[in-house]
Write an enzyme that holds these catalytic residues in place. Sequence first.
Site: not given
Lengths: 268, 268, 323, 323
Positions: A57-59, C102
């Site tokens: 997950y990119e977090a 991002h």
Amino acid sequence: MEKNYAKPGEYKVIDLLAVAAAREVNDGEVVFAGTGLPMLAIMLAQKTTAPNSYLIYEAGTIDGKSLHLPASVGDARCVYQAAVASGLYDVFGQLQRGRIDLGYLGGAEIDMYGNVNTTVIGDYTKPQIRFPGSGGNPDINSMARRTVFIMVQEKRRFREKVDYITSPGWRVRKWPGGQMVSRQEAFGKTFRGGPSAVISNMAVFRFDEETGLMYLDTVHPGYTVNDVLNNVDFQLDVSRVKGETEPPTHEELHILYHEVDPEGIFLP
Amino acid sequence: MEKNYAKPGEYKVIDLLAVAAAREVNDGEVVFAGTGLPMLAIMLAQKTTAPNSYLIYEAGTIDGKSLHLPASVGDARCVYQAAVASGLYDVFGQLQRGRIDLGYLGGAEIDMYGNVNTTVIGDYTKPQIRFPGSGGNPDINSMARRTVFIMVQEKRRFREKVDYITSPGWRVRKWPGGQMVSRQEAFGKTFRGGPSAVISNMAVFRFDEETGLMYLDTVHPGYTVNDVLNNVDFQLDVSRVKGETEPPTHEELHILYHEVDPEGIFLP
Amino acid sequence: MGKRITVQEAVGMINDGDMITFSGFTIWRRPMAVIYEIIRQRKQNLHLIEVNSGTHGDMLVGAGCVKVWESCWIGHELFGKLGGNLDRKVRNGEVITEDYSHHQMLLRMAAGALGIPYIPTWASRGTDILNPEYDMLSKHAMRDGSNPNIPRQKAQWVEDPFFEEGTLIHVPAARPNICIAHVQQVGEDGTVRVWGQKYADEEAIKAADKVIIVAEEVVPEEYLRREPSQNIIPPYLVDAIVQQPWGAHPTGNFGCYEVDGPFVRDFYNKTRTQEGFDAWAEEWIFGVPDFDAYLEKLGYKRLQSLKANSAYKYSNEAKRGSR
Amino acid sequence: MGKRITVQEAVGMINDGDMITFSGFTIWRRPMAVIYEIIRQRKQNLHLIEVNSGTHGDMLVGAGCVKVWESCWIGHELFGKLGGNLDRKVRNGEVITEDYSHHQMLLRMAAGALGIPYIPTWASRGTDILNPEYDMLSKHAMRDGSNPNIPRQKAQWVEDPFFEEGTLIHVPAARPNICIAHVQQVGEDGTVRVWGQKYADEEAIKAADKVIIVAEEVVPEEYLRREPSQNIIPPYLVDAIVQQPWGAHPTGNFGCYEVDGPFVRDFYNKTRTQEGFDAWAEEWIFGVPDFDAYLEKLGYKRLQSLKANSAYKYSNEAKRGSR
């Protein structure tokens, strides 16, 4: 083991989307997934055909084994039994380093080359709608080996040209200058791949290796080629249709509703 | 409180070096220290005049409160009660970001502008001796607000010109090109300061703000200006000598031998 | 305890026009107590520079505190599909947006933290993010050097001379004047511990010139220092400390509490019009004197229902989905 | 347990001519069991690329395994003031040195880990490190692209166009073929945990194409995953796992054992001549079949005296100084 397929009416469109997306991952792959359907897809794959795949997950969590489905990638639930809980610098660094095989993504609009818009409708400098923006969509889509998009099938979403290229398809702007060239040319030696499938609520699309153009691959049970054509705003190649999309099996549906999302976070 | 100074013979040269170096740190400062005398200096300072200073070891510990003196900056002893135990990326990043006030450094050779050599004696491409190399010396010395060097006083070490500029003084090579210019000119807008003192076993030296040249500041008790001149291989400005270096106090010696280095790691 | 201040005093450290960044990720661990107070103190012309934005950012935009929004994403995840205030204000030309991807925003913050003016990347080539027509700070004549923290260019294209891999992008460092971070624990002197995912907090804190840490609890330094490898920031990088339990509500906080989904969804629904937002702000911000009063208004039962189970690190009781 | 191999097999994964890097810092947490076996298997023409070097590096140099030493520092800290073997071999023109500064080497490794070909820095301007006369890989015609992992230039000088701060340096990414890391714990699938200071391990592991993890102990994945924020590397970045207790001896290992100072000092003293080193290697490397036999030769008493106290994380009993 013979597969026990569900019939139309026995499953919902979102079920088929999750199942079709799950089938895009190969066992052992390292997968980036965003909030929503991508989570259902990769978690289903891990419980069926790709038990040794790794989920990022990119977090900032890697290979978590969530007991409860996260509602977003920043969720506390992502951390449970993860190999690493770190942050964006770690996971995006691995992405840029070429460690990621597959990314699951979404979008508001897509064009015939797989360019995706999640930023604005209308002119960027004076938009009609301001969407959330890119997030990691273009990062994942430019640096993973391949990506799979999950989209809603509507004429206004499958467009010849998107209002803003948030995420790069197979024919993109080459900067500086901005001329449209093939992705291979724009990316040069660092080309790794690109969008390999678009899964909508009606069909699965893929891209021609030479021209980079989207073509129709399979149509979901209950829909026709014409249904698809009526919901696409460009000249779509339907000459290579392989037939029907493989429907969900009862086992897959059971896993989705009882193991992956029993609380009904994303499933109805 | 009146200071109770030790007389020559009641302390060793290394004691004076540690004490003189400790006096270079101001309370509240963030200090990079390497192995050996720098550790004695900063730990003494923290126990006397600079209790609120912060100590960073370049291997990756910040503000540790070692129970036992580390024998090197990678030592397990550095970690005890540290604020952060991380790695080089963290601490060197903070250095480059401009967070470090003072660095303590050493060297094999120093020149009249404070350029230091820790790399080779002789021609770099075919040296007579290969030393350990730069380590973080030039990084700290180019990015901290000021640095203090601790050196052995010998003619062959205090030279007009060093064989190799490992660490930049007040007149350095400006690349590309390599002409010798002032540090201020070479570093431009990112100039933050430079070597502010050199402490040898005989004296304390500082640098002229205009010319960047080393001058004699104080001479240690028991030595004369002539002793220093006999151990320097360049024209040294002795016109500004302020007098004797302040000797260690009995309290400082007690702290050094009983609290900082009771095991005799660096002290005899 | 020289660094301990109140939420009100913390907001006093923010200047109109500041470039500002925050801890957290979308709807997780945002410094909401400070966000509300920024609005209450009617700060103006803020330049948000964020790895990603979320509920907090859209709130500041709605309240008219924001001149520039520079980031990659805004929305409320499952509880609101876009930033209602930003959408409206961009359509009306009331806020300037500057979009990066991002990874680009993250690298910009990392470059700021590292003290270098830019960093190379391969990320997001081929997109309109790099279209010079859409360099909005240039279009608004803000890249003239008058604000030293705004870079003179949005990005550069450069050939790799080392491995001859082609054309890559240089993105400029993010250099916020101030970072407000909400974390689980801070030591009395300022050592920072974050539980769970760290998002881009370390980069945001290190990139900023001033740092305010808001924590669920202030704890003894000695306690945090027993495990120094779990801490991310030392005291000298922290200018002020605020203790504010529940200070990230309605966003979530790993190990402490859940996202208050219905609260965020209600907020989002109200933001579809300025009048809706204004009424919401009247009720939840201007209508209460401070954050503790806001918590009182939410009430014990609501807060308790969000509280994390200490084994799971989240609430396993909260009703989340449709079943 | 598909990744578990022996030290001998691990060294079999290293090719002659490989660009290679290691875990640790000077005389701490070096993968010595593998270093000894590299020498035993007589690997050739290695290109060491290290954030810093130490006892392990000088040993490889002494044994004739090294063609290029690219780093910033070599020595044995308190136990030997320089790298005796490197000193001699550089004087004799038998090894090529390429010097960068510590921060530059770190950033090179970080750029490699990040997948970018170079990174800007302000570090160590004004020094001979950047003197083009001393670009030794160029002088030896090794920057011609024939080895794709060797950059075509040592460094570049570039003007900052974003904030106009002046001329900074681009240093090329480090791209080792293989990283050998010694750590305290690895999970059965490859999740890596490091205790204490992490040095530049994360960067070195991520920059390398192949990764071998040697650990004091292999532990259940589930155990390490209870605290995922304490782990630094996930399984898919690890190609092979070796369990080797005491595997960093004579270097130290936080929480496990002390540096064996007398052993290192004796090694250093022997390295002042090639004959001295050869005799030392005959006794401690070629004279024993493997690392377990080496530990047996060291004996229980010596090892026990180095063992860390589990509260301090180091030995508080070992005699270290002169008093």
